[in-house]
Design a protein around this motif. Structure first.
Motif, PDB file in Angstrom:
ATOM      1  N   VAL A  18       0.863  -1.178   0.000  1.00  0.00           N
ATOM      2  CA  VAL A  18       0.000   0.000   0.000  1.00  0.00           C
ATOM      3  C   VAL A  18       0.903   1.232   0.000  1.00  0.00           C
ATOM      4  CG1 VAL A  18      -1.773   1.277   1.261  1.00  0.00           C
ATOM      5  CG2 VAL A  18      -1.803  -1.219   1.273  1.00  0.00           C
ATOM      6  N   ALA A  19       0.613   2.174  -0.887  1.00  0.00           N
ATOM      7  CA  ALA A  19       1.349   3.437  -0.944  1.00  0.00           C
ATOM      8  C   ALA A  19       0.343   4.577  -0.810  1.00  0.00           C
ATOM      9  CB  ALA A  19       2.121   3.557  -2.256  1.00  0.00           C
ATOM     10  N   TYR A  20       0.806   5.671  -0.249  1.00  0.00           N
ATOM     11  CA  TYR A  20      -0.066   6.814   0.030  1.00  0.00           C
ATOM     12  C   TYR A  20       0.434   8.036  -0.730  1.00  0.00           C
ATOM     13  CZ  TYR A  20      -0.947   3.669   3.899  1.00  0.00           C
ATOM     14  OH  TYR A  20      -1.231   2.556   4.654  1.00  0.00           O
ATOM     15  N   CYS A  21      -0.494   8.751  -1.336  1.00  0.00           N
ATOM     16  CA  CYS A  21      -0.139   9.981  -2.035  1.00  0.00           C
ATOM     17  C   CYS A  21      -0.645  11.157  -1.224  1.00  0.00           C
ATOM     18  CB  CYS A  21      -0.756  10.007  -3.435  1.00  0.00           C
ATOM     19  SG  CYS A  21      -0.379  11.543  -4.307  1.00  0.00           S
ATOM     20  N   THR A  22       0.285  11.989  -0.813  1.00  0.00           N
ATOM     21  CA  THR A  22      -0.090  13.224  -0.125  1.00  0.00           C
ATOM     22  C   THR A  22       0.167  14.376  -1.080  1.00  0.00           C
ATOM     23  OG1 THR A  22       2.111  13.408   0.842  1.00  0.00           O
ATOM     24  CG2 THR A  22       0.424  12.318   2.162  1.00  0.00           C
ATOM     25  N   ARG A  23      -0.730  15.309  -1.043  1.00  0.00           N
ATOM     26  CA  ARG A  23      -0.622  16.450  -1.957  1.00  0.00           C
ATOM     27  C   ARG A  23      -0.661  17.731  -1.145  1.00  0.00           C
ATOM     28  NH1 ARG A  23      -4.712  17.581  -6.900  1.00  0.00           N
ATOM     29  NH2 ARG A  23      -5.247  19.519  -5.922  1.00  0.00           N
ATOM     30  N   PRO A  24       0.438  18.446  -1.077  1.00  0.00           N
ATOM     31  CA  PRO A  24       0.435  19.709  -0.343  1.00  0.00           C
ATOM     32  C   PRO A  24      -0.563  20.695  -0.943  1.00  0.00           C
ATOM     33  CG  PRO A  24       2.666  19.045  -0.930  1.00  0.00           C
ATOM     34  CD  PRO A  24       1.720  18.137  -1.650  1.00  0.00           C
ATOM     35  N   HIS A  39       4.272   7.749  -0.880  1.00  0.00           N
ATOM     36  CA  HIS A  39       5.030   7.353   0.313  1.00  0.00           C
ATOM     37  C   HIS A  39       4.616   5.940   0.728  1.00  0.00           C
ATOM     38  CE1 HIS A  39       5.976  11.618   0.586  1.00  0.00           C
ATOM     39  NE2 HIS A  39       4.684  11.844   0.451  1.00  0.00           N
ATOM     40  N   ASP A  40       5.570   5.234   1.370  1.00  0.00           N
ATOM     41  CA  ASP A  40       5.296   3.885   1.847  1.00  0.00           C
ATOM     42  C   ASP A  40       4.598   3.875   3.198  1.00  0.00           C
ATOM     43  OD1 ASP A  40       6.541   2.770  -0.412  1.00  0.00           O
ATOM     44  OD2 ASP A  40       8.497   2.988   0.539  1.00  0.00           O
ATOM     45  N   SER A  41       4.681   4.968   3.916  1.00  0.00           N
ATOM     46  CA  SER A  41       3.998   5.073   5.203  1.00  0.00           C
ATOM     47  C   SER A  41       3.469   6.499   5.330  1.00  0.00           C
ATOM     48  CB  SER A  41       4.943   4.737   6.355  1.00  0.00           C
ATOM     49  OG  SER A  41       6.023   5.651   6.373  1.00  0.00           O
ATOM     50  N   ILE A  42       2.597   6.684   6.297  1.00  0.00           N
ATOM     51  CA  ILE A  42       1.977   7.995   6.467  1.00  0.00           C
ATOM     52  C   ILE A  42       1.822   8.265   7.959  1.00  0.00           C
ATOM     53  CG2 ILE A  42      -0.380   7.127   6.339  1.00  0.00           C
ATOM     54  CD1 ILE A  42      -1.047   9.660   4.680  1.00  0.00           C
ATOM     55  N   THR A  43       1.929   9.523   8.341  1.00  0.00           N
ATOM     56  CA  THR A  43       1.761   9.912   9.738  1.00  0.00           C
ATOM     57  C   THR A  43       0.446  10.669   9.891  1.00  0.00           C
ATOM     58  OG1 THR A  43       2.860  12.042   9.475  1.00  0.00           O
ATOM     59  CG2 THR A  43       4.266  10.134   9.977  1.00  0.00           C
ATOM     60  N   SER A  44       0.053  10.884  11.121  1.00  0.00           N
ATOM     61  CA  SER A  44      -1.193  11.621  11.358  1.00  0.00           C
ATOM     62  C   SER A  44      -1.080  13.054  10.847  1.00  0.00           C
ATOM     63  CB  SER A  44      -1.556  11.595  12.841  1.00  0.00           C
ATOM     64  OG  SER A  44      -0.512  12.163  13.610  1.00  0.00           O
ATOM     65  N   ASN A  49      -3.567  15.930   4.077  1.00  0.00           N
ATOM     66  CA  ASN A  49      -3.160  16.040   2.685  1.00  0.00           C
ATOM     67  C   ASN A  49      -3.223  14.709   1.937  1.00  0.00           C
ATOM     68  OD1 ASN A  49      -2.591  18.820   2.885  1.00  0.00           O
ATOM     69  ND2 ASN A  49      -0.596  18.374   3.759  1.00  0.00           N
ATOM     70  N   LEU A  50      -3.793  13.684   2.564  1.00  0.00           N
ATOM     71  CA  LEU A  50      -3.909  12.392   1.894  1.00  0.00           C
ATOM     72  C   LEU A  50      -4.897  12.518   0.748  1.00  0.00           C
ATOM     73  CD1 LEU A  50      -3.207   9.402   1.761  1.00  0.00           C
ATOM     74  CD2 LEU A  50      -5.083   8.970   3.337  1.00  0.00           C
ATOM     75  N   TYR A  51      -4.427  12.191  -0.441  1.00  0.00           N
ATOM     76  CA  TYR A  51      -5.235  12.383  -1.640  1.00  0.00           C
ATOM     77  C   TYR A  51      -5.651  11.061  -2.279  1.00  0.00           C
ATOM     78  CZ  TYR A  51      -6.634  14.450  -6.092  1.00  0.00           C
ATOM     79  OH  TYR A  51      -7.343  14.842  -7.185  1.00  0.00           O
ATOM     80  N   MET A  52      -4.746  10.086  -2.249  1.00  0.00           N
ATOM     81  CA  MET A  52      -5.018   8.836  -2.944  1.00  0.00           C
ATOM     82  C   MET A  52      -4.224   7.702  -2.295  1.00  0.00           C
ATOM     83  SD  MET A  52      -4.654   8.188  -7.059  1.00  0.00           S
ATOM     84  CE  MET A  52      -5.779   9.518  -7.435  1.00  0.00           C
ATOM     85  N   ILE A  53      -4.747   6.483  -2.418  1.00  0.00           N
ATOM     86  CA  ILE A  53      -4.063   5.279  -1.949  1.00  0.00           C
ATOM     87  C   ILE A  53      -3.886   4.352  -3.142  1.00  0.00           C
ATOM     88  CG2 ILE A  53      -4.236   3.264  -0.440  1.00  0.00           C
ATOM     89  CD1 ILE A  53      -5.979   4.986   1.416  1.00  0.00           C
TER      90      ILE A  53
END
Length: 109
Positions: A18-24, A39-44, A49-53
């Motif tokens: 699972v990868a996470y896409c964050t978008r500023p 990103h391979d991991s995500i923080t709170s 800014n989480l946009y897509m998985i």
């Protein structure tokens, strides 16, 4: 690597990532493959800014090719680079992307 007491959830699944896409805020790019937003991991702190998985799964045939004509190495996905030499199993990479709508609304994207 698997332990002796591991129980597979689904047979013949070699890898699940699972990868996470964050978008500023204000960014004009939309989660392009290979881009810096994945990103391979995500923080709170990244959650607003989480946009897509992106979900990726490597499945392998249950039996090897007995003719010996097909030889394939394990498939590398996301941050996992499997070790192992080519073998006679067929593999398929399945990938899907899921837009996280509720979190996008909260982030005003």
């Amino acid at each position: 690597s698997p332990d002796a007491d591991d129980i597979p959830v689904v047979d013949n699944v070699e890898d699940f990532q699972v990868a996470y896409c964050t978008r500023p805020s204000g960014s004009s790019t939309i989660c392009q493959d290979g881009g810096p937003d994945w990103h391979d991991s995500i923080t709170s702190a990244d959650m607003p800014n989480l946009y897509m998985i992106r979900i990726s799964m490597v499945v392998r045939s249950s039996r090897p090719d007995l003719t010996g004509l097909h030889e394939e190495s394990p498939i590398s996905v996301e941050n996992n680079v499997p070790s192992g030499s080519p073998d006679h199993y067929y593999r398929q990479l399945l990938t899907t992307r899921v837009a996280v709508r509720n979190l996008r609304i909260q982030a005003n994207l």
